[in-house]
Design an enzyme around this catalytic site. Sequence first.
Site, mmCIF file in Angstrom:
data_model
loop_
_atom_site.group_PDB
_atom_site.id
_atom_site.type_symbol
_atom_site.label_atom_id
_atom_site.label_comp_id
_atom_site.label_asym_id
_atom_site.label_seq_id
_atom_site.Cartn_x
_atom_site.Cartn_y
_atom_site.Cartn_z
ATOM 1 N N GLU A 40 0.852 -1.206 0.000
ATOM 2 C CA GLU A 40 0.000 0.000 0.000
ATOM 3 C C GLU A 40 0.878 1.244 0.000
ATOM 4 O O GLU A 40 1.954 1.230 0.575
ATOM 5 C CB GLU A 40 -0.845 0.061 1.285
ATOM 6 N N LYS B 67 2.345 4.543 1.409
ATOM 7 C CA LYS B 67 2.449 5.050 2.785
ATOM 8 C C LYS B 67 2.223 6.557 2.733
ATOM 9 O O LYS B 67 3.089 7.314 2.322
ATOM 10 C CB LYS B 67 3.813 4.715 3.378
ATOM 11 N N ASP C 102 1.838 10.327 3.881
ATOM 12 C CA ASP C 102 2.588 11.094 4.878
ATOM 13 C C ASP C 102 1.663 12.136 5.492
ATOM 14 O O ASP C 102 1.617 13.278 5.065
ATOM 15 C CB ASP C 102 3.788 11.769 4.209
ATOM 16 N N TYR D 128 -6.562 2.355 6.155
ATOM 17 C CA TYR D 128 -5.641 1.260 5.795
ATOM 18 C C TYR D 128 -5.655 0.086 6.765
ATOM 19 O O TYR D 128 -4.861 -0.838 6.618
ATOM 20 C CB TYR D 128 -4.219 1.795 5.656
ATOM 21 N N LYS E 116 10.580 2.500 2.775
ATOM 22 C CA LYS E 116 10.586 3.945 2.518
ATOM 23 C C LYS E 116 11.111 4.310 1.122
ATOM 24 O O LYS E 116 11.911 3.585 0.540
ATOM 25 C CB LYS E 116 11.458 4.652 3.577
ATOM 26 N N CYS F 15 26.371 45.260 -6.931
ATOM 27 C CA CYS F 15 26.430 43.945 -7.563
ATOM 28 C C CYS F 15 27.790 43.294 -7.281
ATOM 29 O O CYS F 15 28.831 43.924 -7.504
ATOM 30 C CB CYS F 15 26.222 44.092 -9.069
ATOM 31 N N CYS G 31 29.873 43.221 -10.814
ATOM 32 C CA CYS G 31 30.324 44.388 -11.565
ATOM 33 C C CYS G 31 30.356 45.651 -10.722
ATOM 34 O O CYS G 31 30.808 46.691 -11.190
ATOM 35 C CB CYS G 31 29.453 44.599 -12.797
ATOM 36 N N CYS H 184 20.660 44.107 -10.256
ATOM 37 C CA CYS H 184 21.845 44.884 -10.613
ATOM 38 C C CYS H 184 21.466 45.811 -11.759
ATOM 39 O O CYS H 184 20.836 45.396 -12.720
ATOM 40 C CB CYS H 184 22.952 43.923 -11.047
ATOM 41 N N CYS I 39 27.622 44.336 -16.673
ATOM 42 C CA CYS I 39 27.631 43.230 -15.723
ATOM 43 C C CYS I 39 27.882 41.910 -16.454
ATOM 44 O O CYS I 39 27.145 41.568 -17.379
ATOM 45 C CB CYS I 39 26.310 43.178 -14.980
HETATM 46 S S1 IVH Z 1 -0.197 0.412 8.800
HETATM 47 C C1 IVH Z 1 0.725 -1.922 12.387
HETATM 48 N N1 IVH Z 1 -0.566 1.446 6.428
HETATM 49 O O1 IVH Z 1 2.665 5.247 8.850
HETATM 50 C C2 IVH Z 1 0.433 -1.161 11.192
HETATM 51 N N2 IVH Z 1 0.353 2.802 8.124
HETATM 52 O O2 IVH Z 1 4.388 3.931 11.602
HETATM 53 C C3 IVH Z 1 0.430 0.259 11.436
HETATM 54 N N3 IVH Z 1 0.815 5.118 7.422
HETATM 55 O O3 IVH Z 1 1.772 6.887 11.418
HETATM 56 C C4 IVH Z 1 0.288 1.163 10.321
HETATM 57 N N4 IVH Z 1 0.111 4.892 5.366
HETATM 58 O O4 IVH Z 1 -0.356 6.376 10.079
HETATM 59 C C5 IVH Z 1 -0.124 1.656 7.679
HETATM 60 N N5 IVH Z 1 -0.965 2.257 4.285
HETATM 61 C C6 IVH Z 1 -0.542 2.460 5.531
HETATM 62 C C7 IVH Z 1 -0.042 3.708 5.963
HETATM 63 C C8 IVH Z 1 0.404 3.837 7.274
HETATM 64 C C9 IVH Z 1 0.615 5.714 6.260
HETATM 65 C C10 IVH Z 1 1.397 5.753 8.624
HETATM 66 C C11 IVH Z 1 0.665 5.456 9.890
HETATM 67 C C12 IVH Z 1 1.713 5.574 10.966
HETATM 68 C C13 IVH Z 1 2.977 5.260 10.225
HETATM 69 C C14 IVH Z 1 3.479 3.894 10.587
#
Ligand code: IVH
Length: 686
Positions: A116, A118, A120, A245, A333, A427, A430, A443, A449
């Site tokens: 999935e 992740k 932010d 999620y 990551k 400047c 120059c 400038c 220049c």
């Molecule tokens: S699963 C045990 N799935 O990432 C499973 N987390 O440390 C726990 N996050 O702040 C999280 N997208 O909010 C999971 N598709 C995703 C995610 C996700 C973002 C964030 C989550 C947490 C950090 C995990």
Amino acid sequence: MLDEKVALKELEKLREEINYHNHRYYILDSPVISDAEYDRLFKKLQEIEKKFPHLITPDSPTQRVGAKPLSEFKTIAHTIPMLSLNNANTIEEAREFDERVKRFLETKGEIEYVAEPKMDGLAIELVYVDGIFTAGSTRGDGYTGEDVTQNLKTIKSIPLRLLMEEQVKVEIKGKEVIPIPLPIPVRLEVRGEVFIPIKEFEKLNKLREENGEPPFANPRNAAAGSIRQLDSKITAMRPLDIYCYGVGVIEDAKFKTHWDILHALKRWGLKVNPFIKICKGIDEVIKYHEDIEKKRDEIPYELDGVVVKVNSLDLQNRLGILTRSPRWAVAYKFKARQETTKVIDIIVGVGRTGALTPVAVLEPVEVGGVTVERATLHNQDEVDRKDIRVGDAVVVQRAGDVIPEVVVVIKDKRSDKEKPFKLPDKCPLCGSAVVKEGAIHRCTGGLSCPAQLKEGIRHFAAKRAMNIEGLGDRHIDQFVEKGVIKDIADLYSLKKEDIAGLERWADKSAQNLLDQIEKSKDTTLARLIYALGIRQVGEHMAKVLANNFGSFDELMKADYDSLIEIHEIGPETAESIVTFFREEHNRRVIEKLKKAGIKIVVSGQSSVVSSLKGKQFVLTGTLSGFTREEAKELIERLGGRVVSTVSKNTDYVIAGTEPGSKYDKAVELGIKILNEDEFKDLLDKK
Ligand code: IVH
């Protein structure tokens, strides 16, 4: 009057209908009615609720905002702790995760994972009791979080009531379809990530800056700050969104896989990321990671990696938890796009147009796979706003191909040794004066220049300027780089041996170029003015100046007041012209040009246009045949100039009816005074 029983039924029907359309709009992104129709339904619901306030339910679509601001957040304990994830930063670490899983399960076979994106943002939990959203909290320390129910209710993509099966018109393709029916659990705890899309974040920050509020450093901070508002009316104005999620407790529901859970969430009307994928074995996970990282810049919200989860819930249970992270999942990551480092120095770059840019020299740091040693600070206003000083610890960011920039200063790390920065008033290349134009320091040494030289020569030699045929971009680059030309006037002192010795030049081609340069010396005043590349002075403005001043020396002497008198010249242009000619470096180059023997020929057209050339007019009283503006324009079109005060330099005073003190002054100084008819004669004669 509506009967209460009928009203209740009507309310139920309306809420269900609105919920359905909300889901189509905010979750599925495929509305089936127009906004206007939706508004009508919503208004109808509001009207009935107004008549029967006791029939309002907390999950009614009208109840998203409205609660009073809180004085503090209560806390909510999570039934099941909200865990964190271990990280994998490289392919090797992702493979190690897979190895650990297999070792623990004592298997050699491929593991089925769900991969999935992740997101932010900020982790939250939603609690639904009998399908009704009853509480929402932040992750907090994993065991207890803050009660942000009121704020989460304002997010339109969080349903206030789960959808019943028959309402969910979602098509679920593939074999993973969960057998119907799918009853609503007695209690459902949903976990997800709340975030602000990147575009919305940028809009929000722009608005904040316009309102004089400090901007958020990134979308994650903006989302977190928005959820932690005590006044939900503020949260309601923030463009928050969510992807779900996972789950905590699901009472009275049995699932075999994480994939099934995600699809159940979808069917209950919750928003699940569309990029989720089943991956058979770690190689497919690695491929998925690569694909999503490539798409990263097109995805409208921030991602910092992918989350990889063992699909089978049975295997998840066997793997269990190690301290605070599950063994069955990992955060794989992406390369970080933000890092912290230190500002060693701030230097000044001068661009092609003379704009001065402060540039931070950084302690080298790897950001997203590239070593970053410099970051643009854009301009002085930006340096001041972010309060960036030499010696500061800063967060730097790079996204895609964009030049790295400093996001924020880590003020906690300040000693008192950091030095504030100011752009110089000369400047650095120059030595010419620097002026501020809006946010930009520029400038003014356009003619000398080195940073502006190539561009300046290109403009000078262009067809519509001095028209030096055969002097191409390639040659200009070569002459400047070899130091043959140091300012534009050097063009006229080029010698054959200077050129012929350079690569790709021969005697003949060098002579041809010199002939063209020589030819360019015969030019018009307007062309010469235009060729200088004075900011704000394009071709048309150059003609206006040529007609009004008649000679180069006159133009150079012009002050702000006499320039601004001229119709068509605004304050910025007048300022720019004065600054240009005031700059000593430019005057020196102009002197060189004159010495080189530039001849100004009066073109046929300009002699007609300039029949009142150089003549100074003052208008007083009211004219019957034209407005003041019209009279001024006529004079200027014929090359004359209109000023506001009578002096001994004035050639004519045009007096209408009821002239003012200017008339007396003209009499006193013996200046020629014309009445309206005499003025018309003068115009006609010309
Ligand atoms: S699963 C045990 N799935 O990432 C499973 N987390 O440390 C726990 N996050 O702040 C999280 N997208 O909010 C999971 N598709 C995703 C995610 C996700 C973002 C964030 C989550 C947490 C950090 C995990």
